[in-house]
Scaffold this active site. Structure first.
Site, PDB file in Angstrom:
ATOM      1  N   HIS A 160       0.798  -1.559  -0.085  1.00 27.52           N
ATOM      2  CA  HIS A 160      -0.109   0.018   0.402  1.00 27.52           C
ATOM      3  C   HIS A 160       1.114   1.224   0.042  1.00 27.52           C
ATOM      4  CE1 HIS A 160      -3.238  -2.389   0.254  1.00 27.52           C
ATOM      5  NE2 HIS A 160      -4.215  -2.093  -0.147  1.00 27.52           N
ATOM      6  N   GLU A 168     -11.931 -10.479  -5.307  1.00 26.66           N
ATOM      7  CA  GLU A 168     -10.708 -10.437  -4.929  1.00 26.66           C
ATOM      8  C   GLU A 168     -10.126 -11.269  -4.736  1.00 26.66           C
ATOM      9  OE1 GLU A 168      -9.429  -6.945  -3.203  1.00 26.66           O
ATOM     10  OE2 GLU A 168     -11.599  -7.146  -1.711  1.00 26.66           O
ATOM     11  N   ASP A 176      -5.232  -7.913  -5.049  1.00 28.14           N
ATOM     12  CA  ASP A 176      -5.704  -9.105  -4.095  1.00 28.14           C
ATOM     13  C   ASP A 176      -5.802 -10.918  -5.140  1.00 28.14           C
ATOM     14  OD1 ASP A 176      -5.064  -8.793  -1.407  1.00 28.14           O
ATOM     15  OD2 ASP A 176      -6.463  -6.699  -1.322  1.00 28.14           O
ATOM     16  N   CYS A 235     -10.187  -2.287 -10.665  1.00 30.13           N
ATOM     17  CA  CYS A 235      -9.667  -1.386  -9.764  1.00 30.13           C
ATOM     18  C   CYS A 235      -7.979  -1.810  -9.385  1.00 30.13           C
ATOM     19  CB  CYS A 235     -10.497  -0.521  -8.458  1.00 30.13           C
ATOM     20  SG  CYS A 235     -10.902  -1.962  -7.689  1.00 30.13           S
TER      21      CYS A 235
HETATM   22  C1  PEP Z   1      -6.558  -5.023  -5.192  1.00 28.88           C
HETATM   23  O1  PEP Z   1      -7.119  -5.956  -4.189  1.00 28.88           O
HETATM   24  O2  PEP Z   1      -6.748  -5.167  -5.908  1.00 28.88           O
HETATM   25  C2  PEP Z   1      -7.685  -3.600  -4.429  1.00 28.88           C
HETATM   26  C3  PEP Z   1      -8.023  -3.051  -5.153  1.00 28.88           C
HETATM   27  O3  PEP Z   1      -7.396  -3.046  -3.517  1.00 28.88           O
HETATM   28  P1  PEP Z   1      -6.269  -3.482  -2.197  1.00 28.88           P
HETATM   29  O4  PEP Z   1      -5.025  -3.309  -2.742  1.00 28.88           O
HETATM   30  O5  PEP Z   1      -6.843  -1.649  -1.084  1.00 28.88           O
HETATM   31  O6  PEP Z   1      -6.208  -4.506  -1.582  1.00 28.88           O
HETATM   32 MG    MG Z   2      -7.953  -5.257  -2.159  1.00 25.18          MG
END
Ligand code: PEP
Ligand code: MG
Length: 585
Positions: A197, A438, A462, A509
């Site tokens: 992140h 995910e 994920d 996303c």
């Molecule tokens: C993902 O898992 O692709 C996602 C968009 O969520 P995060 O990266 O916050 O887990």
């Molecule tokens: Mg995610």
């Protein structure tokens, strides 16, 4: 660094995870368990310094008691360990000794407490006796917790007056929210990956970031001048005039290329044969909304609400509603898809999650926390519904593993909506509700989930880690983290098919959506919504406009017959390079 080295240029090579170049002094965030500096304090500062320490002890007490309670409820014999931790935390001789030393020596409490605890640990370290060794670990654990809270307290106040490049071992999402982001020009980290992140946030904020700079925290000192190159993955200490000149000219060229892309950023992204792709932005902070509107994004496809939550985990419903409303109004008439809390994994909120878990990514995360902590969830849902009255807000649920969780979350949402309507609020009827896909089980039951929602959103960050059993943060297995693994692509294809059959939107996303090498493949798989960091919107729109959807579909058909992830990547990349070479310059 000794004085003789003052002007010598030195270069480290790491892994680039967010592009751009920054030139500034560094601020080194030492690991919270590193030795704190012996900062002198004045007699006037003694009381406030001790108060800060007492606050850290208090938060630690609450934290330990919460864990103890969970252990008790589970009938675990481990509960006794936490009793021992509380005794260490409240040990009168330690408390008195720390206060006395701070008052007499006028040194900050962090250093005094840390040194004293180390003394106790040293006396026990390496002893063969297993009982004493356990005591060593207990003291270490308590010290660790208190130092973390002391550090957290410190981080809440800006520690740097000028703009800096942050150097750290790692940055957790909760570290990141505590930084004064207006002063941060880039991140250089010892560990991490493109999908951590910290990297995602760097891309969102359009800041250069380089990870895997091993031991960099020991090599640099706060105040050292560096140049951080987030394109080549370089960190350059004491950049020479020649190096700076080279970077200036490179920057001028890339600014010119970027300017050309930006001209059409507000125009829609439609392929040469008429297939429209909505290019949206991902966001983590309310302050990003202006940049997002300016980026050409059609809407916010993913707002990660956990960052706001980490800023104030006890924030009231009114405060949350106010923050969400601010974002909704700033983005109007565009829509914001708010993802409900995705706490857990690497985004740990100690208040919500309790004791650290052995496998956090496979543990209490996302919708599991929300359904388990309905007080938190209801507060958030009510705040989101209230914000939806001021503009266009959608809501989606993260980490669902099947349709039952979606039904349970929707039932709570409906309940909250009824309550608010009974309180006199007029909730819009067309709020879009979605589920993130995910987890492989969610992709495999996407048809069932699609029947319950208005849209699906593929969280490929994920989805890749769970499909391939590759921890997205673990650099040791980073080579195995393959977005173009055929198993991942089959799950994406399945999800798109489920969305199409149900007549609902399907978005990506995850970070895959921003990879221009993969745009031909994603368009070919039928994805008509891509949500990316705002800095990438203009590039992705440009790429889409150059593509031909029918050609992309043929490419996808061919690719879905292939088996090698690198070959699939090469195939999509070669179409991308042939069609928009300017984006690879
Ligand atoms: C993902 O898992 O692709 C996602 C968009 O969520 P995060 O990266 O916050 O887990
Ligand atoms: Mg995610």
């Amino acid at each position: 660094m000794n004085l003789a080295d003052k002007s010598t240029e030195k270069i480290w090579q790491g892994t680039a995870v967010s592009s751009g170049v920054a030139h500034a002094v560094v601020h080194v965030l030492k690991d919270h368990f590193d030795e704190p500096d012996e900062v002198p304090i004045s007699a006037d500062e003694v009381e406030s310094d001790l108060a800060r320490w007492h606050a850290a002890l208090e938060v630690t007490r609450v934290e330990i008691e919460a864990v103890q309670q969970i252990m008790d409820e589970q009938g675990s014999s481990e509960a006794d360990i936490f009793e021992a931790h509380l005794l260490i935390l409240h040990d009168n001789s330690i408390l008195k000794q720390v206060e006395k030393t701070v008052r007499e020596k006028l040194i900050c409490v962090d250093a005094v407490y840390y040194r004293l605890m180390c003394k106790h640990m040293d006396a026990l370290r390496g002893l063969a006796d297993s009982y004493l060794r356990e005591r060593f670990l207990d003291i270490k654990d308590v010290t660790h917790r208190v130092m973390r809270h002391l550090r957290g307290e410190m981080l809440q106040h800006p520690m740097f007056d000028d703009q800096v490049i942050i150097i750290a071992h790692d940055l957790t999402p909760s570290d990141t929210v505590q930084l004064d982001r207006s002063k941060v020009l880039g991140f250089a980290l010892e560990t991490g990956s493109a999908n951590s992140h910290a990297a995602i946030i760097a891309r969102s904020l359009a800041l250069p970031a380089v990870v895997r700079l091993h031991n960099i925290c020991d090599e640099l000192h706060s105040g050292d001048p560096v140049l951080l190159d987030g394109d080549e993955g370089l960190l350059i200490l004491n950049p020479s005039p020649a190096t700076l000149a080279k970077y200036r000219s490179r920057e001028e060229q890339s600014d010119a290329r970027e300017d050309a892309l930006q001209i059409t950023r507000h125009e829609p992204a439609i392929t040469s044969d008429g297939f429209k792709v909505d290019v949206c932005a991902n966001a983590e902070f309310i302050e990003e909304m202006d940049a997002i509107r300016d980026s050409g994004a059609e809407q916010v496809g993913l707002f990660r609400t956990e960052f706001l939550h980490l800023e104030d985990p006890d924030g009231s419903e009114d405060w949350l509603a106010e923050c969400y409303t601010k974002a909704v109004k700033a983005m109007a008439p565009g829509e914001i898809i708010f993802r409900t809390l995705d706490i857990g994994g690497d985004k740990v909120d100690p208040h919500a999650s309790g004791e650290p878990e052995p496998n956090p990514f496979l543990g209490w995360r996302g919708i599991r926390v929300s359904l388990g902590r309905q007080d938190l969830f209801r507060k958030q849902l009510r705040a989101l519904l209230r914000a939806a009255c001021h503009g266009r807000a959608g809501i989606m649920f993260p980490m669902v593993c099947g349709v039952e969780e979606v039904r349970a979350a929707r039932a709570l949402l409906d309940q909250c909506a009824s309550e608010l309507m009974a309180e006199g609020l007029k909730i819009p009827e067309d709020i879009q509700i979605g589920a993130m896909i995910e987890i492989p089980s969610a992709a495999m039951s996407a048809d069932l989930i699609a029947a319950e929602v208005d849209f699906l959103s593929l969280g490929t960050n994920d989805l890749i880690q769970y499909t391939l059993a590759v921890d997205r943060l673990n650099e040791r297995v980073a080579d195995l983290y393959q977005p173009t693994h055929i198993a991942v692509l089959r799950l994406i294809q399945m999800t798109v098919a489920a969305g199409k059959k149900a007549g609902i939107r399907v978005c990506i996303c995850g970070e895959m959506a921003a990879d221009i090498e993969l745009t031909p493949l994603l368009v070919g798989l039928g994805l008509s919504e891509l949500s990316v960091a705002s800095s990438q919107v203009a590039r992705i729109k440009h790429a889409v406009r150059k593509l031909n959807a029918a050609e992309c579909s043929r490419l996808a058909v061919e690719i879905m017959q292939m088996s090698s992830a690198p070959e699939i990547l090469a195939k999509s990349r070669s179409m991308a390079e042939a069609i928009y070479p300017e984006l690879f310059a």
